[in-house]
Design a protein around this motif. Sequence first.
Motif, PDB file in Angstrom:
ATOM      1  N   TYR A 125      80.628 116.801 -10.932  1.00 13.30           N
ATOM      2  CA  TYR A 125      79.232 116.837 -10.507  1.00 13.30           C
ATOM      3  C   TYR A 125      78.131 117.736 -11.158  1.00 13.30           C
ATOM      4  CZ  TYR A 125      81.886 115.173  -6.397  1.00 13.30           C
ATOM      5  OH  TYR A 125      82.841 114.353  -5.625  1.00 13.30           O
ATOM      6  N   THR A 126      78.581 118.208 -12.296  1.00 14.74           N
ATOM      7  CA  THR A 126      77.713 118.848 -13.241  1.00 14.74           C
ATOM      8  C   THR A 126      77.715 117.908 -14.647  1.00 14.74           C
ATOM      9  OG1 THR A 126      79.866 119.902 -14.279  1.00 14.74           O
ATOM     10  CG2 THR A 126      78.688 121.157 -12.331  1.00 14.74           C
ATOM     11  N   ASP A 127      77.992 116.666 -14.669  1.00 12.68           N
ATOM     12  CA  ASP A 127      77.739 115.855 -15.778  1.00 12.68           C
ATOM     13  C   ASP A 127      76.696 114.817 -15.518  1.00 12.68           C
ATOM     14  OD1 ASP A 127      77.946 114.163 -17.964  1.00 12.68           O
ATOM     15  OD2 ASP A 127      80.106 113.756 -17.798  1.00 12.68           O
ATOM     16  N   LEU A 128      75.585 114.937 -15.891  1.00 15.22           N
ATOM     17  CA  LEU A 128      74.505 113.973 -15.803  1.00 15.22           C
ATOM     18  C   LEU A 128      74.669 112.664 -15.902  1.00 15.22           C
ATOM     19  CD1 LEU A 128      71.265 116.215 -16.512  1.00 15.22           C
ATOM     20  CD2 LEU A 128      72.090 115.727 -14.255  1.00 15.22           C
ATOM     21  N   SER A 129      75.479 112.426 -16.881  1.00 16.44           N
ATOM     22  CA  SER A 129      76.011 110.982 -17.212  1.00 16.44           C
ATOM     23  C   SER A 129      76.695 110.330 -16.170  1.00 16.44           C
ATOM     24  CB  SER A 129      76.969 110.956 -18.515  1.00 16.44           C
ATOM     25  OG  SER A 129      78.119 111.401 -18.503  1.00 16.44           O
ATOM     26  N   LYS A 130      77.236 111.147 -15.222  1.00 16.68           N
ATOM     27  CA  LYS A 130      77.719 110.536 -13.931  1.00 16.68           C
ATOM     28  C   LYS A 130      76.792 109.911 -12.963  1.00 16.68           C
ATOM     29  CE  LYS A 130      81.884 111.605 -15.459  1.00 16.68           C
ATOM     30  NZ  LYS A 130      82.745 110.789 -16.009  1.00 16.68           N
ATOM     31  N   ILE A 131      75.520 110.075 -13.081  1.00 17.65           N
ATOM     32  CA  ILE A 131      74.493 109.752 -11.971  1.00 17.65           C
ATOM     33  C   ILE A 131      74.305 108.311 -12.217  1.00 17.65           C
ATOM     34  CG2 ILE A 131      72.245 109.816 -11.271  1.00 17.65           C
ATOM     35  CD1 ILE A 131      72.289 112.905 -11.818  1.00 17.65           C
ATOM     36  N   ASN A 132      74.284 107.611 -11.445  1.00 16.04           N
ATOM     37  CA  ASN A 132      73.972 105.912 -11.894  1.00 16.04           C
ATOM     38  C   ASN A 132      73.031 105.357 -10.555  1.00 16.04           C
ATOM     39  OD1 ASN A 132      75.783 104.998  -9.930  1.00 16.04           O
ATOM     40  ND2 ASN A 132      77.355 105.454 -10.941  1.00 16.04           N
ATOM     41  N   MET A 133      72.970 104.309 -10.778  1.00 20.07           N
ATOM     42  CA  MET A 133      71.881 103.415  -9.791  1.00 20.07           C
ATOM     43  C   MET A 133      72.569 103.514  -8.428  1.00 20.07           C
ATOM     44  SD  MET A 133      69.112 102.984 -10.778  1.00 20.07           S
ATOM     45  CE  MET A 133      68.381 101.906  -9.442  1.00 20.07           C
ATOM     46  N   ILE A 134      74.008 103.360  -8.298  1.00 21.94           N
ATOM     47  CA  ILE A 134      74.625 103.276  -7.247  1.00 21.94           C
ATOM     48  C   ILE A 134      74.228 104.681  -6.210  1.00 21.94           C
ATOM     49  CG2 ILE A 134      76.905 103.359  -5.895  1.00 21.94           C
ATOM     50  CD1 ILE A 134      77.692 101.309  -7.898  1.00 21.94           C
ATOM     51  N   ASN A 135      74.391 105.762  -6.948  1.00 21.37           N
ATOM     52  CA  ASN A 135      73.808 107.042  -6.450  1.00 21.37           C
ATOM     53  C   ASN A 135      72.525 107.255  -5.812  1.00 21.37           C
ATOM     54  OD1 ASN A 135      75.533 108.364  -9.284  1.00 21.37           O
ATOM     55  ND2 ASN A 135      76.384 109.013  -7.290  1.00 21.37           N
ATOM     56  N   MET A 136      71.748 106.451  -6.483  1.00 21.13           N
ATOM     57  CA  MET A 136      70.189 106.443  -5.902  1.00 21.13           C
ATOM     58  C   MET A 136      70.035 105.441  -4.784  1.00 21.13           C
ATOM     59  SD  MET A 136      68.912 108.611  -7.959  1.00 21.13           S
ATOM     60  CE  MET A 136      70.333 109.333  -8.192  1.00 21.13           C
ATOM     61  N   TYR A 137      70.709 104.243  -4.716  1.00 16.90           N
ATOM     62  CA  TYR A 137      70.841 103.582  -3.504  1.00 16.90           C
ATOM     63  C   TYR A 137      71.512 104.035  -2.446  1.00 16.90           C
ATOM     64  CZ  TYR A 137      69.807  99.284  -6.456  1.00 16.90           C
ATOM     65  OH  TYR A 137      69.111  98.325  -7.423  1.00 16.90           O
ATOM     66  N   ASN A 138      72.567 104.765  -2.485  1.00 14.97           N
ATOM     67  CA  ASN A 138      73.086 105.554  -1.632  1.00 14.97           C
ATOM     68  C   ASN A 138      72.072 106.773  -1.025  1.00 14.97           C
ATOM     69  OD1 ASN A 138      75.515 104.124  -1.790  1.00 14.97           O
ATOM     70  ND2 ASN A 138      76.427 105.618  -2.968  1.00 14.97           N
ATOM     71  N   LEU A 139      71.511 107.435  -2.122  1.00 12.61           N
ATOM     72  CA  LEU A 139      70.686 108.492  -1.463  1.00 12.61           C
ATOM     73  C   LEU A 139      69.580 107.864  -0.585  1.00 12.61           C
ATOM     74  CD1 LEU A 139      69.691 111.492  -1.949  1.00 12.61           C
ATOM     75  CD2 LEU A 139      68.535 110.781  -3.978  1.00 12.61           C
ATOM     76  N   TYR A 140      69.072 106.997  -1.065  1.00 11.34           N
ATOM     77  CA  TYR A 140      67.847 106.212  -0.424  1.00 11.34           C
ATOM     78  C   TYR A 140      68.295 105.759   1.013  1.00 11.34           C
ATOM     79  CZ  TYR A 140      64.654 102.529   1.289  1.00 11.34           C
ATOM     80  OH  TYR A 140      63.850 101.574   2.086  1.00 11.34           O
ATOM     81  N   TYR A 141      69.456 105.281   1.189  1.00 12.47           N
ATOM     82  CA  TYR A 141      69.825 104.793   2.524  1.00 12.47           C
ATOM     83  C   TYR A 141      70.021 106.240   3.275  1.00 12.47           C
ATOM     84  CZ  TYR A 141      69.224  99.937   1.686  1.00 12.47           C
ATOM     85  OH  TYR A 141      68.509  98.966   1.103  1.00 12.47           O
ATOM     86  N   GLU A 142      70.603 107.214   2.748  1.00 10.77           N
ATOM     87  CA  GLU A 142      71.113 108.312   3.514  1.00 10.77           C
ATOM     88  C   GLU A 142      69.475 109.046   3.989  1.00 10.77           C
ATOM     89  OE1 GLU A 142      73.118 110.335   0.360  1.00 10.77           O
ATOM     90  OE2 GLU A 142      75.019 109.599   0.920  1.00 10.77           O
ATOM     91  N   ILE A 143      68.718 108.948   3.108  1.00 15.77           N
ATOM     92  CA  ILE A 143      67.498 109.543   3.505  1.00 15.77           C
ATOM     93  C   ILE A 143      67.110 108.837   4.895  1.00 15.77           C
ATOM     94  CG2 ILE A 143      65.074 109.986   2.864  1.00 15.77           C
ATOM     95  CD1 ILE A 143      66.046 110.550   0.143  1.00 15.77           C
ATOM     96  N   LYS A 144      66.813 107.504   4.520  1.00 13.48           N
ATOM     97  CA  LYS A 144      66.288 106.769   5.639  1.00 13.48           C
ATOM     98  C   LYS A 144      66.981 106.791   6.998  1.00 13.48           C
ATOM     99  CE  LYS A 144      63.676 103.659   5.159  1.00 13.48           C
ATOM    100  NZ  LYS A 144      62.282 103.766   5.545  1.00 13.48           N
ATOM    101  N   ASP A 145      68.406 106.865   6.881  1.00 19.67           N
ATOM    102  CA  ASP A 145      69.317 106.990   8.084  1.00 19.67           C
ATOM    103  C   ASP A 145      68.830 108.216   8.782  1.00 19.67           C
ATOM    104  OD1 ASP A 145      70.413 104.723   7.715  1.00 19.67           O
ATOM    105  OD2 ASP A 145      72.335 105.511   6.907  1.00 19.67           O
ATOM    106  N   VAL A 146      68.943 109.555   8.071  1.00 22.50           N
ATOM    107  CA  VAL A 146      68.729 110.541   8.530  1.00 22.50           C
ATOM    108  C   VAL A 146      67.252 110.816   9.204  1.00 22.50           C
ATOM    109  CG1 VAL A 146      68.055 113.227   7.963  1.00 22.50           C
ATOM    110  CG2 VAL A 146      70.227 112.170   7.279  1.00 22.50           C
ATOM    111  N   THR A 147      66.069 110.134   8.689  1.00 20.20           N
ATOM    112  CA  THR A 147      64.753 110.511   9.188  1.00 20.20           C
ATOM    113  C   THR A 147      64.559 109.352  10.281  1.00 20.20           C
ATOM    114  OG1 THR A 147      64.103 108.644   7.485  1.00 20.20           O
ATOM    115  CG2 THR A 147      63.773 111.299   6.974  1.00 20.20           C
ATOM    116  N   ASN A 148      65.424 108.258  10.348  1.00 15.27           N
ATOM    117  CA  ASN A 148      65.209 107.537  11.626  1.00 15.27           C
ATOM    118  C   ASN A 148      66.085 108.205  12.758  1.00 15.27           C
ATOM    119  OD1 ASN A 148      63.730 105.383  10.500  1.00 15.27           O
ATOM    120  ND2 ASN A 148      65.486 104.450   9.633  1.00 15.27           N
TER     121      ASN A 148
END
Length: 108
Positions: A15-38
């Motif tokens: 969780y401290t290695d920026l190379s571990k961030i990928n597009m799947i993280n961003m897709y998950n984040l998008y849907y988590e935000i949408k779910d919470v705000t809905n």
Amino acid sequence: MEIFQAKQQVDSERYTDLSKINMINMYNLYYEIKDVTNLLPKGGEILHVGIGLDLLSPILRNFGYKVYTMDIIADLNPDYVGSLHELGKVTNEKKFDLIVCSHILEHI
């Protein structure tokens, strides 16, 4: 009676290695935000369990939510440190409007 002993299953360096961030993280984040705000109006209190890279909490705070964090890994500096198995004990029975547990059930 057997007592359950929770243990950390993911290396905290993940969780401290920026190379571990990928597009799947961003897709998950998008849907988590949408779910919470809905599901919850602004100002609601959220417990985010299993914070990982902690991408979600700052965004939700910026949107006007009160976000508390919980993780079994103390090095991630969550508000509450402990296992989901002991949620009530760890949070002193605090009530939340919504609990977000994304990508943690496979670790229980």
